[in-house]
Structure formats: C-alpha cells, structure tokens
Design a protein around this motif. Sequence first.
Motif, PDB file in Angstrom:
ATOM      1  N   HIS A  53     -46.009  48.903  59.708  1.00 35.38           N
ATOM      2  CA  HIS A  53     -45.361  47.827  58.800  1.00 35.38           C
ATOM      3  C   HIS A  53     -46.282  46.900  58.407  1.00 35.38           C
ATOM      4  CE1 HIS A  53     -41.714  50.274  59.194  1.00 35.38           C
ATOM      5  NE2 HIS A  53     -41.767  50.124  60.498  1.00 35.38           N
ATOM      6  N   GLY A  54     -47.136  47.230  57.530  1.00 36.95           N
ATOM      7  CA  GLY A  54     -48.289  45.988  57.377  1.00 36.95           C
ATOM      8  C   GLY A  54     -49.542  46.597  57.281  1.00 36.95           C
ATOM      9  N   GLY A  55     -49.987  47.832  57.712  1.00 38.24           N
ATOM     10  CA  GLY A  55     -51.246  48.201  57.477  1.00 38.24           C
ATOM     11  C   GLY A  55     -52.309  47.654  58.352  1.00 38.24           C
ATOM     12  N   PHE A  56     -53.442  47.660  58.199  1.00 39.35           N
ATOM     13  CA  PHE A  56     -54.539  47.219  59.123  1.00 39.35           C
ATOM     14  C   PHE A  56     -54.436  45.746  59.361  1.00 39.35           C
ATOM     15  CE2 PHE A  56     -58.792  45.614  60.320  1.00 39.35           C
ATOM     16  CZ  PHE A  56     -59.008  46.451  61.195  1.00 39.35           C
ATOM     17  N   SER A  57     -54.339  45.458  60.821  1.00 41.51           N
ATOM     18  CA  SER A  57     -54.142  44.204  61.382  1.00 41.51           C
ATOM     19  C   SER A  57     -55.095  43.895  62.788  1.00 41.51           C
ATOM     20  CB  SER A  57     -52.688  44.228  61.735  1.00 41.51           C
ATOM     21  OG  SER A  57     -52.503  42.701  62.194  1.00 41.51           O
ATOM     22  N   VAL A  58     -55.289  42.728  62.782  1.00 42.23           N
ATOM     23  CA  VAL A  58     -56.161  42.342  64.053  1.00 42.23           C
ATOM     24  C   VAL A  58     -55.343  41.243  64.571  1.00 42.23           C
ATOM     25  CG1 VAL A  58     -58.437  41.234  64.784  1.00 42.23           C
ATOM     26  CG2 VAL A  58     -58.305  42.783  62.911  1.00 42.23           C
ATOM     27  N   ASP A  59     -54.801  41.324  66.117  1.00 38.22           N
ATOM     28  CA  ASP A  59     -54.075  40.487  66.439  1.00 38.22           C
ATOM     29  C   ASP A  59     -54.551  40.277  67.954  1.00 38.22           C
ATOM     30  OD1 ASP A  59     -51.985  40.531  64.533  1.00 38.22           O
ATOM     31  OD2 ASP A  59     -51.725  42.610  65.077  1.00 38.22           O
ATOM     32  N   ASP A  60     -54.508  39.085  68.435  1.00 35.57           N
ATOM     33  CA  ASP A  60     -54.619  38.930  69.627  1.00 35.57           C
ATOM     34  C   ASP A  60     -53.391  39.436  70.639  1.00 35.57           C
ATOM     35  OD1 ASP A  60     -52.528  36.717  69.646  1.00 35.57           O
ATOM     36  OD2 ASP A  60     -54.045  35.124  69.516  1.00 35.57           O
ATOM     37  N   ARG A  61     -53.309  39.042  72.037  1.00 35.27           N
ATOM     38  CA  ARG A  61     -52.355  39.532  72.793  1.00 35.27           C
ATOM     39  C   ARG A  61     -50.894  38.891  72.461  1.00 35.27           C
ATOM     40  NH1 ARG A  61     -54.833  41.023  78.682  1.00 35.27           N
ATOM     41  NH2 ARG A  61     -57.072  41.508  77.794  1.00 35.27           N
ATOM     42  N   GLN A  62     -51.194  37.692  72.282  1.00 31.14           N
ATOM     43  CA  GLN A  62     -49.828  36.754  71.970  1.00 31.14           C
ATOM     44  C   GLN A  62     -49.221  37.355  70.464  1.00 31.14           C
ATOM     45  OE1 GLN A  62     -50.248  32.656  72.181  1.00 31.14           O
ATOM     46  NE2 GLN A  62     -48.258  32.246  71.574  1.00 31.14           N
ATOM     47  N   ALA A  63     -50.015  37.513  69.821  1.00 29.54           N
ATOM     48  CA  ALA A  63     -49.354  38.034  68.618  1.00 29.54           C
ATOM     49  C   ALA A  63     -48.821  39.367  68.468  1.00 29.54           C
ATOM     50  CB  ALA A  63     -50.574  37.749  67.438  1.00 29.54           C
ATOM     51  N   LEU A  64     -49.363  40.209  69.403  1.00 31.03           N
ATOM     52  CA  LEU A  64     -49.088  41.500  69.492  1.00 31.03           C
ATOM     53  C   LEU A  64     -47.688  41.538  70.406  1.00 31.03           C
ATOM     54  CD1 LEU A  64     -52.221  43.580  70.591  1.00 31.03           C
ATOM     55  CD2 LEU A  64     -50.792  43.720  68.618  1.00 31.03           C
ATOM     56  N   ARG A  65     -47.397  40.629  71.506  1.00 30.72           N
ATOM     57  CA  ARG A  65     -45.928  40.393  71.977  1.00 30.72           C
ATOM     58  C   ARG A  65     -45.115  40.066  71.085  1.00 30.72           C
ATOM     59  NH1 ARG A  65     -49.658  38.788  76.402  1.00 30.72           N
ATOM     60  NH2 ARG A  65     -49.229  36.755  75.677  1.00 30.72           N
ATOM     61  N   LEU A  66     -45.513  38.998  70.394  1.00 28.91           N
ATOM     62  CA  LEU A  66     -44.445  38.265  69.465  1.00 28.91           C
ATOM     63  C   LEU A  66     -44.120  39.562  68.307  1.00 28.91           C
ATOM     64  CD1 LEU A  66     -46.075  34.786  68.907  1.00 28.91           C
ATOM     65  CD2 LEU A  66     -43.880  35.413  70.323  1.00 28.91           C
ATOM     66  N   ALA A  67     -44.977  40.344  67.949  1.00 25.27           N
ATOM     67  CA  ALA A  67     -44.564  41.490  67.092  1.00 25.27           C
ATOM     68  C   ALA A  67     -44.012  42.435  67.743  1.00 25.27           C
ATOM     69  CB  ALA A  67     -45.839  41.770  66.518  1.00 25.27           C
ATOM     70  N   GLY A  68     -43.830  42.515  69.043  1.00 24.77           N
ATOM     71  CA  GLY A  68     -42.979  43.439  69.897  1.00 24.77           C
ATOM     72  C   GLY A  68     -43.713  44.702  70.563  1.00 24.77           C
ATOM     73  N   TYR A  69     -45.267  44.599  70.484  1.00 25.39           N
ATOM     74  CA  TYR A  69     -46.027  45.389  71.162  1.00 25.39           C
ATOM     75  C   TYR A  69     -46.167  45.138  72.729  1.00 25.39           C
ATOM     76  CZ  TYR A  69     -47.441  47.125  66.565  1.00 25.39           C
ATOM     77  OH  TYR A  69     -47.347  47.662  65.344  1.00 25.39           O
ATOM     78  N   THR A  70     -45.752  46.104  73.635  1.00 34.14           N
ATOM     79  CA  THR A  70     -45.671  45.823  74.951  1.00 34.14           C
ATOM     80  C   THR A  70     -46.617  46.727  75.534  1.00 34.14           C
ATOM     81  OG1 THR A  70     -43.725  47.162  75.300  1.00 34.14           O
ATOM     82  CG2 THR A  70     -43.426  44.732  75.191  1.00 34.14           C
ATOM     83  N   GLN A  71     -46.645  46.750  76.850  1.00 33.48           N
ATOM     84  CA  GLN A  71     -47.383  47.722  77.877  1.00 33.48           C
ATOM     85  C   GLN A  71     -48.830  47.986  77.320  1.00 33.48           C
ATOM     86  OE1 GLN A  71     -44.616  50.825  78.204  1.00 33.48           O
ATOM     87  NE2 GLN A  71     -42.984  49.667  79.172  1.00 33.48           N
ATOM     88  N   LEU A  72     -49.636  47.132  76.976  1.00 32.75           N
ATOM     89  CA  LEU A  72     -50.795  47.240  76.668  1.00 32.75           C
ATOM     90  C   LEU A  72     -51.687  48.033  77.868  1.00 32.75           C
ATOM     91  CD1 LEU A  72     -49.871  45.400  74.648  1.00 32.75           C
ATOM     92  CD2 LEU A  72     -52.202  44.494  74.376  1.00 32.75           C
ATOM     93  N   ARG A  73     -52.364  49.264  77.508  1.00 39.34           N
ATOM     94  CA  ARG A  73     -53.286  49.909  78.514  1.00 39.34           C
ATOM     95  C   ARG A  73     -54.556  50.110  77.875  1.00 39.34           C
ATOM     96  NH1 ARG A  73     -50.269  55.200  80.040  1.00 39.34           N
ATOM     97  NH2 ARG A  73     -49.719  55.150  77.970  1.00 39.34           N
TER      98      ARG A  73
END
Length: 173
Positions: A136-156
């Motif tokens: 939802h939103g297409g190409f994006s560039v996010d820092d870890r905090q923005a990823l967490r706020l967007a609901g992305y977790t468990q970064l490996r």
Amino acid sequence: MRRSGGAELAPPPGLPPLTGEAQRDAAALCNALMTMRLPHRLGAAGPDAFDCWTMLCLLQHRLFAREVKIVSLPQAPRAAMAEAFASYRPAAEQWRAREGSPRHGDGVLMTHKDAPHHCGVFLDLDRGVVAHMAEHGGFSVDDRQALRLAGYTQLRFFQWASVRDCAPDLGLE
C-alpha cells in the motif's frame, strides 16, 4: 535482466545515471523511484510496477551490480519470494544472515500484519534506511522507526555472499 522462467526484469525509464559514489547513487535512485510513484503488483517485474522481491533485485542490480536470483510466481508461493534469503536454494546461495549491524546493500526481511513476508534493501543513508516496495503506497524509503510505526517488525538482515563463500551443503532442498 532475466527472471526465472524467462521473463525480463525491466527497469523503469528515466533512472539517473550512476556516478560511482555509493551513497549519492542510492539517494538519487531512491528519489527517482519515489517520484515515479510506481505501484506494487504481486509478480510484476517492471517497468511500471514491481513487487517487493523484484524491486530488491532491481536495486541490487542497479546499485551493486548483483544478479539476484528471482523467484518466479509459478515456482513459489508468495512467502517464498521474501523467504528466499533463507529457504529458496538459488537465492539462499547468494545470501547469508548478517552478524551485527546492517551494511549498505544488505537484504532485509521483515514482517507486517498485512504482508507476513516482505523484503527490501538496507541503504546507508540518513543513519540507515530500508528501500522497499510497500503493498500500500508503492516504493518507499523508511528508517527503522518509520518501519515500526507502519507495522513492520522482525527485521532480519542478510549480506551478499558469492556462491563459493557459502557452506557447501545448505540443507535446502
């Protein structure tokens, strides 16, 4: 760039030329891709849409001259596209888990409640960001905090490894 099964991975027209300066090239490419507002489409390989895996392949090819094995949809379920770092043998031979802090060009595997298998590329810009093709939103560039706020977790994080650098038997048949 050839995809598994013979399809082409086609970059969108109008990408900026590379200068040989890693961070400048990454920033310019990300800015161009964000401006293009390309949509996410599962199984798409460009030039007008991509999924997260094919965008990872495009970024790796363009910025790092890496030919990442592309998982084709007829051969693998959606989960295998992102899990390819660890479970799909041709791609797993190219990647290994990163020990310690991520580095420029590392692959990133993450989860989201709406997309349990998602991937991107870690770039050493602004103290570290992940470039990815969000559903939802297409190409994006996010820092870890923005990823967490967007609901992305468990970064490996996964580092590029040539086939000869990997263990001879990965146990991934």
